[in-house]
Motif scaffolding. Structure first.
Motif, PDB file in Angstrom:
ATOM      1  N   VAL A  29       0.875  -1.178   0.000  1.00 51.18           N
ATOM      2  CA  VAL A  29       0.000   0.000   0.000  1.00 51.18           C
ATOM      3  C   VAL A  29       0.907   1.222   0.000  1.00 51.18           C
ATOM      4  O   VAL A  29       1.413   1.622   1.049  1.00 51.18           O
ATOM      5  N   PRO A  30       1.144   1.828  -1.134  1.00 52.89           N
ATOM      6  CA  PRO A  30       2.109   2.931  -1.203  1.00 52.89           C
ATOM      7  C   PRO A  30       1.706   4.128  -0.350  1.00 52.89           C
ATOM      8  O   PRO A  30       0.540   4.327  -0.023  1.00 52.89           O
ATOM      9  N   ASN A  31       2.718   4.902   0.041  1.00 55.83           N
ATOM     10  CA  ASN A  31       2.535   6.196   0.698  1.00 55.83           C
ATOM     11  C   ASN A  31       1.917   6.077   2.088  1.00 55.83           C
ATOM     12  O   ASN A  31       0.921   6.722   2.405  1.00 55.83           O
ATOM     13  N   VAL A  32       2.534   5.227   2.914  1.00 56.35           N
ATOM     14  CA  VAL A  32       2.053   5.039   4.282  1.00 56.35           C
ATOM     15  C   VAL A  32       3.207   5.155   5.270  1.00 56.35           C
ATOM     16  O   VAL A  32       4.207   4.437   5.170  1.00 56.35           O
ATOM     17  N   VAL A  33       3.061   6.054   6.241  1.00 57.55           N
ATOM     18  CA  VAL A  33       3.856   6.108   7.467  1.00 57.55           C
ATOM     19  C   VAL A  33       2.859   5.936   8.607  1.00 57.55           C
ATOM     20  O   VAL A  33       2.023   6.808   8.839  1.00 57.55           O
ATOM     21  N   PHE A  34       2.903   4.790   9.302  1.00 56.87           N
ATOM     22  CA  PHE A  34       1.879   4.431  10.278  1.00 56.87           C
ATOM     23  C   PHE A  34       2.544   4.107  11.612  1.00 56.87           C
ATOM     24  O   PHE A  34       2.988   2.976  11.852  1.00 56.87           O
TER      25      PHE A  34
END
Length: 347
Positions: free
Chosen positions: A297-302
């Motif tokens: 899932v691109p573009n994730v900082v969780f």
């Protein structure tokens, strides 16, 4: 239940660590100094991801996981996905917080009848008094907040679900507040939720939950910011500071190319965490590194966990990157508090 020994032959070691951890000092704290010339309040570990996407046979992702100080080192609960892409929880161990030994078999719970349809993902872990409590988004009549407790990360006892469906991001405070257990959560739906605000609830016994109160809403359009306009959710266990509870959270924007998850921070009142004192009006960390922009899932900082060294104020924040791998970023608690106060818009 047959707990898995962390040193058994069923255990695998992430990122090429060996059973002989020569040179690792007990009580080591995961840390790198801010790179020269870098002015950011939060900076990435140079060796990210610390746990790659394939740490075990038949595991194709390990992310959005939780770690905690345990004994002379660290223990954790990790979200994994295999070829079925069905999320499960595994225990893990580390001496330095960077190289992790992950159990090959998923966690089993006592006093609980297993159901093959009950998924588990995005755990948090906190020590409160004599127990380590694990919260996660569970598929037992979910998605909602499931709970368990352990003293050794080998035997896990299930507790009743905290809330009715649908809910995500259950984050416990590290001590009782006004003699009550307190939890942050994000009421949700049963899909890839396109909305969400943070609430706080309390319990006298970790079973009966009530006094649900709004903490803060998504949004920002009206105050000139978009990075958290779609949904927000609490991340690591809040950290107690002289200025209030430091809550690191994720904020999401919906773009023409999907959701983008970034990291922010807020400070909540010590005796009433439903009151927001400060809230960052800009993100602290947003997907920019290749392992954050590219993955399942691109573009994730969780962010899901943080280790705090109280004497020095060092903070290591663990986060899932692109729903694929596990990473670490660093900051200093006092600097982060001051940054949050200086760059705050409460709405």
């Amino acid at each position: 239940m047959n707990p898995v020994d962390a040193n058994s032959s069923d255990s695998q070691i992430a990122r090429g660590a060996t059973a002989d951890r020569g040179g690792v000092v007990p009580d080591a704290f995961p840390w790198q100094e801010r790179p020269a010339g870098d002015k950011a309040v939060v900076w990435r570990h140079s060796g990210n991801p610390i746990i790659p996407r394939n740490p075990l046979p038949d595991v194709h992702g390990i992310y959005n996981s939780a770690v905690v100080r345990f004994g002379d080192g660290y223990a954790g609960v990790f979200r994994t996905e295999g070829p079925s892409r069905f999320p499960l929880l595994h225990a893990g161990w580390s001496e330095d917080g960077l190289e992790w030994q992950i159990e090959a078999r998923p966690i089993e719970f006592s006093n609980y009848r297993p159901d093959p349809s009950h998924y588990a993902y995005d755990p948090r872990v906190v020590r409160i008094e004599d127990w380590f409590y694990v919260s996660w988004c569970g598929g037992d009549n979910g998605p909602t907040i499931s709970l368990a407790r352990t003293k050794d990360f080998r035997a896990f006892e299930r507790l009743p679900n905290a809330f009715l469906p649908f809910n995500r991001n259950g984050v416990l405070f590290p001590r009782r507040i006004n003699d009550k257990f307190v939890m942050l959560s994000r009421p949700s739906d049963d899909g890839h939720t396109p909305f969400g605000d943070i609430y706080v609830s309390e319990s006298p016994d970790m079973v009966h939950w009530g006094m649900h109160r709004l903490v803060m809403r998504r949004g920002g359009d009206q105050v000139g910011q978009w990075w958290q306009r779609t949904k927000i959710g609490a991340g690591p266990i809040p950290i107690e500071t002289p200025d209030g509870w430091l809550m690191i959270y994720h904020g999401v924007i919906d773009t023409c190319n999907g959701f983008v998850y970034s990291m922010g921070a807020a400070i909540l009142a010590i005796d009433d965490p439903s009151k927001v004192l400060y809230r960052t009006n800009r993100h602290l960390l947003t997907p920019e590194a290749p392992y954050e922009t590219t993955g399942h899932v691109p573009n994730v900082v969780f962010p899901c966990a943080a280790l705090h060294e109280p004497t020095s104020g060092k903070l290591a924040v663990y986060y899932g990157a692109a729903d694929t791998c596990t990473c670490v970023a660093y900051c200093n608690v006092s600097e982060l508090v001051e940054f949050t106060k200086a760059n705050s818009t409460v709405f």
